[in-house]
Design a protein around this motif. Structure first.
Motif, PDB file in Angstrom:
ATOM      1  N   UNK A  42      -7.222  -3.161  -6.932  1.00 39.34           N
ATOM      2  CA  UNK A  42      -6.863  -2.590  -5.587  1.00 39.34           C
ATOM      3  C   UNK A  42      -6.060  -1.371  -5.691  1.00 39.34           C
ATOM      4  N   UNK A  43      -6.702  -0.419  -6.463  1.00 39.74           N
ATOM      5  CA  UNK A  43      -6.161   1.029  -6.408  1.00 39.74           C
ATOM      6  C   UNK A  43      -7.135   2.043  -6.749  1.00 39.74           C
TER       7      UNK A  43
ATOM      8  N   UNK B 179       3.318   4.093   3.292  1.00 34.91           N
ATOM      9  CA  UNK B 179       2.129   3.495   3.238  1.00 34.91           C
ATOM     10  C   UNK B 179       2.154   2.273   4.148  1.00 34.91           C
ATOM     11  N   UNK B 180       1.634   1.115   3.837  1.00 35.69           N
ATOM     12  CA  UNK B 180       1.738   0.000   4.743  1.00 35.69           C
ATOM     13  C   UNK B 180       2.292  -0.987   4.000  1.00 35.69           C
TER      14      UNK B 180
ATOM     15  N   UNK C 122      -1.335  -0.570  -6.547  1.00 34.72           N
ATOM     16  CA  UNK C 122      -1.507   1.093  -6.872  1.00 34.72           C
ATOM     17  C   UNK C 122      -0.219   1.311  -7.895  1.00 34.72           C
TER      18      UNK C 122
ATOM     19  N   UNK D 170       0.857  -1.257  -0.102  1.00 38.80           N
ATOM     20  CA  UNK D 170      -0.203  -0.048   0.052  1.00 38.80           C
ATOM     21  C   UNK D 170       0.816   1.536  -0.166  1.00 38.80           C
ATOM     22  N   UNK D 171       0.561   2.166  -0.653  1.00 35.03           N
ATOM     23  CA  UNK D 171       1.239   3.614  -0.846  1.00 35.03           C
ATOM     24  C   UNK D 171       0.263   4.719  -0.798  1.00 35.03           C
ATOM     25  N   UNK D 172       0.444   5.816  -1.101  1.00 36.67           N
ATOM     26  CA  UNK D 172       1.707   6.384  -1.403  1.00 36.67           C
ATOM     27  C   UNK D 172       2.769   6.567  -0.415  1.00 36.67           C
TER      28      UNK D 172
ATOM     29  N   UNK E  50      -8.739   0.636  -1.804  1.00 33.66           N
ATOM     30  CA  UNK E  50      -6.920   1.433  -1.393  1.00 33.66           C
ATOM     31  C   UNK E  50      -6.617   0.853  -0.296  1.00 33.66           C
ATOM     32  N   UNK E  51      -5.174   1.053  -0.113  1.00 32.62           N
ATOM     33  CA  UNK E  51      -4.759   0.832   1.288  1.00 32.62           C
ATOM     34  C   UNK E  51      -4.175  -0.361   1.711  1.00 32.62           C
ATOM     35  N   UNK E  52      -4.509  -1.354   0.977  1.00 35.49           N
ATOM     36  CA  UNK E  52      -4.315  -2.607   1.586  1.00 35.49           C
ATOM     37  C   UNK E  52      -5.671  -3.434   2.029  1.00 35.49           C
ATOM     38  N   UNK E  53      -6.786  -2.836   1.754  1.00 38.69           N
ATOM     39  CA  UNK E  53      -8.019  -3.416   1.923  1.00 38.69           C
ATOM     40  C   UNK E  53      -8.523  -4.355   0.898  1.00 38.69           C
TER      41      UNK E  53
ATOM     42  N   UNK F 142       0.782  -3.729   3.654  1.00 40.09           N
ATOM     43  CA  UNK F 142      -0.757  -4.483   2.992  1.00 40.09           C
ATOM     44  C   UNK F 142      -0.541  -4.681   1.673  1.00 40.09           C
TER      45      UNK F 142
END
Lengths: 352, 352, 352, 352
Positions: free
Chosen positions: A308-309, A114-115, A121, A109-111, A333-336, A117
């Motif tokens: 996933x983006x 990020x994480x 992206x 996960x970014x930007x 986004x974000x790993x979800x 996960x």
């Protein structure tokens, strides 16, 4: 030789697949969630008489890949999103100098930091060119541990054939998950092409080879760029894709990598609920299978791009459709990662 | 204060414009064809009590920008294509941490070392995100030395308002060419916004500010990404564009930066030859003026995207048109710039 | 196995000697006048299944030596004066962590960039400790190509036995000159000691080994330093030296390395002119053969220290004499080497 | 202007003393136990319109000092033992190019990472030349917070006069301890010498200045080295030392810096116990006050060198005595500081 089915992590499968694909040299710098790749290679590469080197940074890694690739080696690096960003200058240099290599991005996960996960992206970066100048990388997106194992060999082969960098665009789920994959005990003997352009000594030639991306005369550089564009054009023949339940579908979900697995399950749920949904899975992201997508989508009521983006591959879907069929987008986004049921709901909404 | 018209180079205009825009700190590393920017700033910034620092690399430069921006400074870097590629991780970090800053790219021919001739082949990198993750930079494309002078202030203002990096995407022609521009002798007093988020001490608050792009929880990162996407959505209000001879045109040329100047001349030639050609010039490349372009293009026979690249901005043109009007493309690569007459020929071909 | 006499350069002899001494891994960065060392090793080390790596700097080189030495490898670097200065922190770390390794310094003229001509001006650095803290390196000074070949094995053996860095202090003449040396065709099988302290896995132990120089408690650090001092004391047993024409001499010239060769010729010239001159050649510079020097000098009229420096080893000569016999000094700097006749003149002056 | 007595830390005193001494630019990288130096300067230097820059490493710091010193600035860095070792190449370059600057070493326990406790184990490095080549730094050793404040100005003045690097050799006790010192509120106006050799523009000259340590011709380099040696010879006039209770003493303790304070107290204790002990404190370590020491020691029964090291300065004591008077040594390592009573016991032992 019979390949045994083994339970391995996706990252391990990539490492084993790299060895199976004849990788001569690996250079990298640690980052989660891809650390199993260098970890396994640090032990296995020397055992096979090959080079493993942990570089002092990602900038160093990609430039070591440049050097080894120039010398005719099958060279590789692996990282995750922020680390890949540090390689953008190097990737552009590799493409400009027409050097084959393999770059693995297990996206997180970014930007920014990020994480750790999973994420998709970095599509724009991989497919449109995160570095400067008109260049393209071959981009392959596996969706299973089995493909994590088989794609490195395919990527090396294509990279060598086109003298062009290749990227395997995976993500944190594919890297971390375990599933059975057919992996032979011993890596196969790899038949590698001759590289008469390699900077590995004169070998009886009058001239010495040079690996270079500097072409100071604008007209020469134009010719060089046209040659590159010609290669990218020719790569269109390499388009790879998969379809599931697509033939009779009213709504076509377009998804790649781990998202395509969620999408396939969601299609089945949607069908149970009376909506004829099908899947189009681009496997090569560059070259993007635009024509196969157009043909598959023909006559459908709607196309739903799922990523996933925040919405990246959807641009290539829209460009392929060019207004012929309406295109919807659903992204997380974000790993979800949405469940198949959640995505099925989106499919049914889109079908309205 | 009356602005005198002065004959200056585009790169000098950017430097003077940065000072006029209240730039507090510049960090950079030399590269042709933008060296006049740091050269002038190295002398002028200290004279105005501001910071000029030549960093040890482009990776260092962008991270110094991160630090200064976090501390509330109007911070800036400048480079050309390969140097900008080295900044991709940093740009993603700046965007992720919502730090305003100004990045100038005086594009040269690529990929790789390429040439030092002008180019527009970094459009994808600037507009789609050369770094990892879902982020966007504000991207402004000047087409004259005058705009080279006025855009830095505009970019800083927008960057501060949105807490987001801004890019000025220029090229080697604009950087090197001289033309008269209205530039006051003394930089204006700049009214800078408060930055209560800046990491410049507690200033009586109970908490300390942190500039960070690490959001380890996927749901928190999703929320953060949604907040960013909301900003990018809101930025659509900032679309900037220009049209020339467009109203009655049959064929609409879309071009930005130096290409738009060639295109404007070409439109006039085409009109002399009986083809009603007009120009649509995107000034903000992100946000891309898709709606204004749609409205301007309505009823035209054809749209011709013209770029100094192998075909990058044309994707945004196609996405905007979405099949409603046929889109052609003409590009030159490697530092070659076609003459207005050559482009006029292409316009006339496209008009058939 | 019979050793053939071959005509080789001193630098080549060091490289061949390193292989003969069981060097497992070489890390270095190019600098004149020692480049033949890495050049030969870059080809030969992989051929023997060993590691050759050109690092990105001398700072990196010495830290790679640290890592490889910690893992139990016979690790080595080679450089010339400025490059060695960059390694001072690393050498102190190696000594502090009690890691054996070999560092070759083919000295050139200094200070600063200086010249690429031979010099002995790094004596203080090598012998007194150019890095911080109370530590000592074993320092060996060859005077012939033959010793350039045999000393690496001796240095590795002593380094391992004392768990301490060893330095071979050569110079640009010894590195560049060719003379015959007995060098077997194939490197001998080396019997290396067990290294139960090496960080190469638990190997069935309950604890893991750590290579570390951080000892935060002052009393523990004192104990550690006392242990080190004990080693340096014990090393006194390893003193190596040579004498020529010394027994009946009235004046004793003390010189090491290439200077000793000049000195030996000068002694013979002086004797032809009626002055009984003899040579004392320290071979180990640390431990410095102070007692053998005292014993040899006993009853002489004068001692003359001769060095290619402004006066460095002369301090150890004076400390050894402690006023018992008058000590003169003659040095040349900057890469200038006096002829035997010139030195003979100095000997005769000193004899007055 | 009257100087107020203030209670400050030694490190703060150095920072204030640097400003008082006209320091134009500070470059450094953090390390315990000297962090108060850059911390205070980071706030105060900009307030006085001067430069403070945290470099990316110690190697960078010393090279930035080189650049600023070449441009005629009073440039400075500060670090502690391991950080100073990283600067050895740079120090040799500064000496070779005859550039004045100030280097502060707040010594900590070594070797390697060692501890953050005080030490005097970098004497050899500072005084004999930790870098390569025949060069010397001016080395000053304060023993009080007051001297920490006054020595930077003295060091800058001497450095400028001799065009040579100067080192202040302090330690963790002096850096961390607080005591009152006379420090004026505002830094004095400093009268700096002209630097016609500085690389700050032609200023009407026909030639441009160059700061360089490369002298490729051996005979030119010899001349350059002889010029440097001439300077070091001339520096002997600058010898600084102090004596306490020395005149009638039977035993003379030689100690510098914090060790001298312990020694002075110990002398008083010894005198209470009937042993006439006195102190000789070298203040300039290079030039070492050998003649004053000889003169002071004349007629004493014994000299005792006391250091917080395994035995380094004692060599210069022995060289000065040259066998005329017996020399004992007492040292503690690793950050352990003996009490005055413990040292008094050693004095009394030595007096037997």
């Amino acid at each position: 030789m019979q390949a045994k089915r083994r339970l391995v992590k996706g990252n391990e499968a990539i490492a084993l697949g790299a060895i199976a694909g004849g990788c001569d040299a690996f250079f990298g710098y640690p980052i989660t969630p891809q650390n199993e790749v260098p970890e396994l290679l640090s032990a296995e590469m020397p055992r096979h008489g090959r080079v493993f080197l942990q570089a002092e940074s990602e900038v160093a890694s990609i430039n070591m890949v440049y050097g080894a690739a120039a010398a005719g080696m099958r060279a590789m690096t692996s990282s995750s999103s922020p680390g890949i960003s540090l390689m953008m200058e190097g990737v552009s240099y590799l493409a400009g100098a027409e050097l084959p290599c393999l770059i693995v991005n297990v996206m997180r996960g970014g930007p920014g930091l990020g994480s750790i996960s999973p994420s998709q992206a970095d599509y724009f970066q991989a497919v449109k060119g995160g570095g400067h100048g008109d260049y393209r990388c071959i981009v392959l997106a596996p969706w299973s541990v089995q493909e994590m194992y088989t794609f490195p060999a395919m990527a090396f082969e294509m990279a060598d054939r086109y003298r062009n960098p290749a990227i395997i665009l995976a993500d944190g789920v594919l890297g971390q998950m375990m599933e059975p994959a057919a992996i032979p005990d011993d890596p196969p003997v790899v038949d590698k092409p001759d590289k008469p352009w390699a900077t590995n000594g004169r070998n009886g030639r009058a001239h010495k080879n040079v690996a270079n991306s500097l072409v100071i005369d604008p007209y020469e550089l134009r010719d060089h760029c046209l040659k590159l564009q010609g290669k990218y054009e020719k790569m269109q023949e390499e388009c790879k894709w998969d379809t599931r339940l697509a033939e009779d579908a009213d709504i076509l979900v377009v998804a790649y990598g781990i998202a395509a697995r969620v999408a396939f399950s969601a299609c089945k749920i949607a069908r149970q609920k009376g909506i004829k949904a099908g899947l189009f899975r681009p496997i090569s992201l560059f070259p993007y299978p635009s024509k196969p997508l157009q043909e598959t989508a023909e006559g459908k009521r709607r196309v739903l791009a799922f990523e996933l983006s925040g919405g990246q591959m959807v641009e290539d879907v829209r460009l392929a459709m060019n207004g012929a069929i309406p295109v919807s987008f659903y992204g997380e986004m974000g790993g979800v990662i949405p469940s198949p049921a959640e995505l099925a709901d989106r499919i049914m909404e889109a079908a309205q």
